[in-house]
Design a protein around this motif. Structure first.
Motif, PDB file in Angstrom:
ATOM      1  N   PRO A   4      15.846   2.089 -19.045  1.00 21.13           N
ATOM      2  CA  PRO A   4      14.922   1.218 -19.954  1.00 21.13           C
ATOM      3  C   PRO A   4      13.008   1.816 -19.830  1.00 21.13           C
ATOM      4  O   PRO A   4      13.249   2.616 -18.853  1.00 21.13           O
ATOM      5  N   MET A   5      12.916   1.916 -20.484  1.00 13.51           N
ATOM      6  CA  MET A   5      11.363   2.492 -20.160  1.00 13.51           C
ATOM      7  C   MET A   5      10.703   1.826 -19.938  1.00 13.51           C
ATOM      8  O   MET A   5      10.019   0.284 -19.645  1.00 13.51           O
ATOM      9  N   THR A   6       9.931   2.226 -18.678  1.00 11.17           N
ATOM     10  CA  THR A   6       9.151   1.393 -17.913  1.00 11.17           C
ATOM     11  C   THR A   6       7.107   1.481 -18.431  1.00 11.17           C
ATOM     12  O   THR A   6       6.860   2.321 -18.959  1.00 11.17           O
ATOM     13  N   ARG A   7       7.121   0.300 -18.077  1.00 15.43           N
ATOM     14  CA  ARG A   7       5.982  -0.347 -18.908  1.00 15.43           C
ATOM     15  C   ARG A   7       5.192  -0.734 -18.033  1.00 15.43           C
ATOM     16  O   ARG A   7       3.557  -0.522 -18.156  1.00 15.43           O
ATOM     17  N   TYR A   8       5.113  -0.640 -16.549  1.00 14.85           N
ATOM     18  CA  TYR A   8       4.206  -1.198 -15.533  1.00 14.85           C
ATOM     19  C   TYR A   8       5.085  -0.774 -13.701  1.00 14.85           C
ATOM     20  O   TYR A   8       6.295  -1.052 -13.982  1.00 14.85           O
ATOM     21  N   ARG A   9       3.965  -0.326 -13.232  1.00 18.15           N
ATOM     22  CA  ARG A   9       4.463   0.211 -11.792  1.00 18.15           C
ATOM     23  C   ARG A   9       3.274   0.541 -11.043  1.00 18.15           C
ATOM     24  O   ARG A   9       2.417   0.949 -11.728  1.00 18.15           O
ATOM     25  N   GLU A  10       3.791  -0.534  -9.591  1.00 22.87           N
ATOM     26  CA  GLU A  10       2.747  -0.289  -8.461  1.00 22.87           C
ATOM     27  C   GLU A  10       3.460  -0.652  -7.048  1.00 22.87           C
ATOM     28  O   GLU A  10       4.387  -1.054  -7.125  1.00 22.87           O
ATOM     29  N   ARG A  11       2.612  -0.248  -6.216  1.00 13.82           N
ATOM     30  CA  ARG A  11       3.260  -0.222  -5.046  1.00 13.82           C
ATOM     31  C   ARG A  11       2.292  -1.034  -3.763  1.00 13.82           C
ATOM     32  O   ARG A  11       1.213  -0.472  -4.560  1.00 13.82           O
ATOM     33  N   LEU A  12       2.460  -1.785  -3.680  1.00 14.19           N
ATOM     34  CA  LEU A  12       1.580  -2.842  -3.083  1.00 14.19           C
ATOM     35  C   LEU A  12       1.382  -1.804  -1.565  1.00 14.19           C
ATOM     36  O   LEU A  12       2.274  -2.299  -0.202  1.00 14.19           O
ATOM     37  N   TRP A  13       0.665  -0.717  -1.400  1.00 11.61           N
ATOM     38  CA  TRP A  13       0.013  -0.345  -0.339  1.00 11.61           C
ATOM     39  C   TRP A  13      -0.611  -0.606   0.524  1.00 11.61           C
ATOM     40  O   TRP A  13      -1.028  -1.892   0.514  1.00 11.61           O
ATOM     41  N   PRO A  14      -0.465  -0.496   2.012  1.00 13.57           N
ATOM     42  CA  PRO A  14      -0.826  -1.505   2.729  1.00 13.57           C
ATOM     43  C   PRO A  14      -2.163  -1.734   2.900  1.00 13.57           C
ATOM     44  O   PRO A  14      -2.529  -0.433   2.352  1.00 13.57           O
ATOM     45  N   ALA A  15      -2.900  -2.026   3.442  1.00 11.42           N
ATOM     46  CA  ALA A  15      -4.459  -1.846   3.139  1.00 11.42           C
ATOM     47  C   ALA A  15      -4.459  -0.812   3.789  1.00 11.42           C
ATOM     48  O   ALA A  15      -4.061  -1.311   6.023  1.00 11.42           O
ATOM     49  N   PRO A  16      -5.859  -0.410   3.778  1.00 10.06           N
ATOM     50  CA  PRO A  16      -6.370   1.068   5.210  1.00 10.06           C
ATOM     51  C   PRO A  16      -6.744   0.665   6.935  1.00 10.06           C
ATOM     52  O   PRO A  16      -6.131   0.780   7.607  1.00 10.06           O
ATOM     53  N   TRP A  17      -7.490  -0.926   6.947  1.00  7.67           N
ATOM     54  CA  TRP A  17      -7.472  -1.762   7.588  1.00  7.67           C
ATOM     55  C   TRP A  17      -6.439  -1.721   8.703  1.00  7.67           C
ATOM     56  O   TRP A  17      -5.913  -2.202   9.679  1.00  7.67           O
ATOM     57  N   LEU A  18      -5.094  -1.911   7.981  1.00  9.05           N
ATOM     58  CA  LEU A  18      -4.204  -2.707   8.481  1.00  9.05           C
ATOM     59  C   LEU A  18      -3.568  -0.780   9.509  1.00  9.05           C
ATOM     60  O   LEU A  18      -2.610  -1.026  10.429  1.00  9.05           O
ATOM     61  N   LEU A  19      -3.522  -0.284   8.706  1.00  8.32           N
ATOM     62  CA  LEU A  19      -3.315   1.035   9.516  1.00  8.32           C
ATOM     63  C   LEU A  19      -4.288   1.698  10.570  1.00  8.32           C
ATOM     64  O   LEU A  19      -3.155   2.177  11.381  1.00  8.32           O
ATOM     65  N   ILE A  20      -4.819   1.888  10.214  1.00  6.21           N
ATOM     66  CA  ILE A  20      -5.942   1.814  11.996  1.00  6.21           C
ATOM     67  C   ILE A  20      -5.885   0.326  12.602  1.00  6.21           C
ATOM     68  O   ILE A  20      -6.140   0.557  13.569  1.00  6.21           O
TER      69      ILE A  20
END
Length: 158
Positions: A4-20
């Motif tokens: 199947p062809m992917t129509r939408y893809r998004e990875r919910l990366w953590p917010a920068p403040w969380l990494l800090i």
């Protein structure tokens, strides 16, 4: 078998403040190990921080819509079981995640991501009334779900 062809893809990366903020593990581990060995404290601090960041990045859920399925994190549902998606931002998104939320809803929400898309589920075998999905691109996600639900060859209305 056709992929199947992917129509939408998004990875919910953590917010920068969380990494800090997770960098606080560095002074904490140094404080614990400094009386024993400064070099051991430094190495442990770097390894712990690297491990925290790796867990945040590897654990970031993926939202994907193809011609047949909606995948959000580990969950998946066939598009023919979904109703019309609705986009919420700002105060409305807060209400959808809080006071208006049905306890039976399935959630993939992230506190650092304001917009949400709710998608009604029309599966008589599933007591879940709808999904609530955090996304940084809510209109694109809703359009991908709605566009993928149309039968093959159907034209969009103007």
């Amino acid at each position: 078998m056709e992929v199947p062809m992917t129509r939408y893809r998004e990875r919910l990366w953590p917010a920068p403040w969380l990494l800090i903020a997770s960098a606080l593990v560095i002074p904490a581990s140094m404080l614990v190990l400094a009386p024993i060995s400064i070099p051991a404290g430094i190495v442990t601090a770097i390894l712990l921080y690297g491990g925290c960041v790796a867990l945040f990045l590897v654990g970031a859920p993926i939202i994907e819509v193809d011609e047949r399925m909606l995948r959000a994190g580990r969950a998946r549902v066939s598009l023919d079981l979904l109703g019309e998606p609705r986009v919420f931002t700002g105060e409305d998104a807060t209400l959808e995640r809080g006071p208006r939320l049905d306890a039976r809803a399935w959630l993939l929400i992230r506190g650092a991501i304001d917009p949400v898309v709710t998608v009604p589920l029309h599966d008589p075998a599933d007591p879940t009334p709808y999904w609530v999905i955090s996304t940084r691109r809510p209109r694109e996600l809703a359009a991908a779900i709605e566009g993928s639900r149309r039968p093959a060859g159907a034209k969009e209305s103007p």
